[in-house]
Scaffold this motif. Sequence first.
Motif, short mmCIF file in Angstrom:
data_model
loop_
_atom_site.label_atom_id
_atom_site.label_comp_id
_atom_site.label_asym_id
_atom_site.label_seq_id
_atom_site.Cartn_x
_atom_site.Cartn_y
_atom_site.Cartn_z
N THR A 131 32.58 -10.45 24.46
CA THR A 131 32.55 -11.53 23.48
C THR A 131 31.11 -11.82 23.07
OG1 THR A 131 32.39 -13.35 25.09
CG2 THR A 131 34.61 -12.62 24.47
N ALA A 132 30.97 -12.53 21.96
CA ALA A 132 29.65 -12.93 21.46
C ALA A 132 29.75 -14.34 20.91
CB ALA A 132 29.17 -11.97 20.39
N GLY A 133 28.62 -15.03 20.86
CA GLY A 133 28.57 -16.36 20.28
C GLY A 133 29.13 -17.42 21.21
N ALA A 134 28.72 -18.67 20.96
CA ALA A 134 29.17 -19.78 21.80
C ALA A 134 30.66 -20.03 21.67
CB ALA A 134 28.39 -21.05 21.43
N GLY A 253 22.61 -22.09 39.23
CA GLY A 253 21.26 -21.64 39.52
C GLY A 253 20.58 -21.16 38.25
N ALA A 254 19.33 -21.56 38.04
CA ALA A 254 18.62 -21.23 36.81
C ALA A 254 18.35 -19.74 36.68
CB ALA A 254 17.31 -22.01 36.74
N ASP A 255 18.34 -19.02 37.81
CA ASP A 255 17.94 -17.61 37.79
C ASP A 255 19.08 -16.66 38.11
OD1 ASP A 255 15.23 -18.47 37.33
OD2 ASP A 255 15.09 -18.96 39.46
N ASP A 256 20.28 -17.07 37.80
CA ASP A 256 21.47 -16.25 38.02
C ASP A 256 21.39 -14.99 37.16
OD1 ASP A 256 24.01 -15.28 38.55
OD2 ASP A 256 25.07 -17.05 37.79
N VAL A 257 21.63 -13.81 37.76
CA VAL A 257 21.64 -12.56 37.00
C VAL A 257 23.05 -12.05 36.75
CG1 VAL A 257 19.36 -11.88 37.83
CG2 VAL A 257 21.40 -11.07 39.05
N ILE A 258 24.06 -12.71 37.35
CA ILE A 258 25.46 -12.30 37.15
C ILE A 258 26.09 -13.06 35.99
CG2 ILE A 258 27.76 -12.21 38.18
CD1 ILE A 258 26.48 -11.77 40.88
N VAL A 259 25.97 -14.39 36.02
CA VAL A 259 26.50 -15.24 34.94
C VAL A 259 25.31 -15.87 34.24
CG1 VAL A 259 27.91 -17.24 34.37
CG2 VAL A 259 28.65 -15.69 36.18
N SER A 260 24.98 -15.34 33.08
CA SER A 260 23.84 -15.86 32.31
C SER A 260 24.01 -15.45 30.86
CB SER A 260 22.52 -15.33 32.87
OG SER A 260 22.27 -14.01 32.42
N ASP A 261 23.08 -15.88 30.04
CA ASP A 261 23.10 -15.47 28.63
C ASP A 261 22.48 -14.09 28.44
OD1 ASP A 261 24.35 -17.81 27.99
OD2 ASP A 261 22.58 -18.78 27.12
N ALA A 262 21.96 -13.51 29.51
CA ALA A 262 21.41 -12.15 29.48
C ALA A 262 21.73 -11.50 30.83
CB ALA A 262 19.91 -12.18 29.23
N ASP A 266 26.40 -7.34 32.21
CA ASP A 266 27.05 -7.31 30.89
C ASP A 266 26.65 -6.01 30.19
OD1 ASP A 266 28.07 -7.75 28.37
OD2 ASP A 266 26.65 -9.35 27.85
N LEU A 267 27.62 -5.15 29.87
CA LEU A 267 27.30 -3.86 29.26
C LEU A 267 26.57 -4.03 27.93
CD1 LEU A 267 30.54 -1.80 29.99
CD2 LEU A 267 28.31 -1.58 31.08
N ALA A 268 26.90 -5.08 27.19
CA ALA A 268 26.22 -5.29 25.91
C ALA A 268 24.73 -5.56 26.12
CB ALA A 268 26.87 -6.44 25.15
N HIS A 269 24.41 -6.40 27.11
CA HIS A 269 23.00 -6.67 27.39
C HIS A 269 22.30 -5.43 27.93
CE1 HIS A 269 19.39 -8.84 28.27
NE2 HIS A 269 19.49 -8.63 29.57
N LEU A 270 22.99 -4.68 28.79
CA LEU A 270 22.40 -3.44 29.31
C LEU A 270 22.17 -2.43 28.19
CD1 LEU A 270 24.42 -2.98 32.63
CD2 LEU A 270 22.07 -3.82 32.36
N ALA A 284 24.57 -9.53 23.51
CA ALA A 284 24.94 -9.94 24.86
C ALA A 284 25.87 -11.13 24.81
CB ALA A 284 23.68 -10.28 25.66
N GLN A 285 26.71 -11.26 25.83
CA GLN A 285 27.59 -12.42 25.92
C GLN A 285 26.79 -13.63 26.40
OE1 GLN A 285 30.79 -12.11 28.77
NE2 GLN A 285 31.62 -14.11 28.26
N PRO A 286 26.74 -14.70 25.62
CA PRO A 286 26.01 -15.90 26.04
C PRO A 286 26.88 -16.76 26.96
CG PRO A 286 26.86 -16.23 23.84
CD PRO A 286 27.28 -14.83 24.26
#
Length: 332
Positions: A131-134, A253-262, A266-270, A284-286
């Motif tokens: 998905t994309a967008g809010a 957590g502010a530094d989460d790498v699993i659930v984040s906007d980047a 996420d394959l799209a971000h990768l 990327a999925q936000p």
Amino acid sequence: MKVTTPRLTQHVLTVEGRTTGEPVLFVHGNVSSGAFWRDSLAALPEEYRPLAADLRGFGGTDPAPVDATRGLRDYSDDLIELIGELGLDGVHLVGWSMGGGVVLQILRDRPAAVRSVTLVNPVSPYGYGGTAGADGRLTHPDGTGAGAGAANPDFLARLQAGDMSDESPTSPRNVFRSSYVKHPVPDEDFYVAAMLTTRVGEAHYPGDAASSDAWPGVAPGKTGVLNALAPTHFRLDDLHEIDPKPPILWIRGADDVIVSDASLFDLAHLGALGVVPGSPGTPAQPMVAQTRAVLERYGRFQEAVLDDCGHSPHLEHPAEFQRLLAEHLRKA
């Protein structure tokens, strides 16, 4: 304890002698078990009854297959039956990661049974990937970019083999170190052992793989965990329409790498990073923005962001997590 309902037998962690008080049901995330809540259960104020259930296919609960076409409802319906079997009234729900999606599904389907909700780095209300967008619009009609086909085969093999080593970046221990937490936490062996209770296969984790003609070539299948999280199967567009609306606390957590906007999962971000070649520019999925948009429509929520913290605030900053949770429960 073990609790049998018409659906299955569930393994539930409790605290000895804590059988009365307002019930607080903790729900774990993917590739984990209720054991991840061990210290949170013990730290809960005395006026509450702590419970942590293993979801199907994790920990000591029956490995019943997951029908991914129902989204997360196999899990949420299991817990609704558990709540009924135990005679719990006015349950406080606490859900971490995928468990956040499970408790939101319970809230969506049975709002009158819920006294409060606490989300801990929850999966987006629009699922994981694709998905994309809010507003969570699909990047492809079939959910391409989500599902079991994105799972790392070496991680799967090591998970199934019960690998406790740190010899590979894809070993469960190193995935825990690099993704579940930002800094080392006590009792790492205990949490890695809990990860290894995950049942591996098409009916469980990750699920059946499906292909797509569009980039990145994978789409949601019909069984198993990662497909249950696909946006074509799990989507909560109408949470703001439920009545009543118990209060929601969102801790992350502010530094989460699993659930984040980047997200690094996420394959799209990768693809944008060049890690997965051939990206046509799929955004990327936000994930965080999507959660915030859904909760803002819902209205009755509070957001708490913990600095220098990854995906697991209850493990990384337990005192602050416990303080926030206790305050939320007492206000509900």
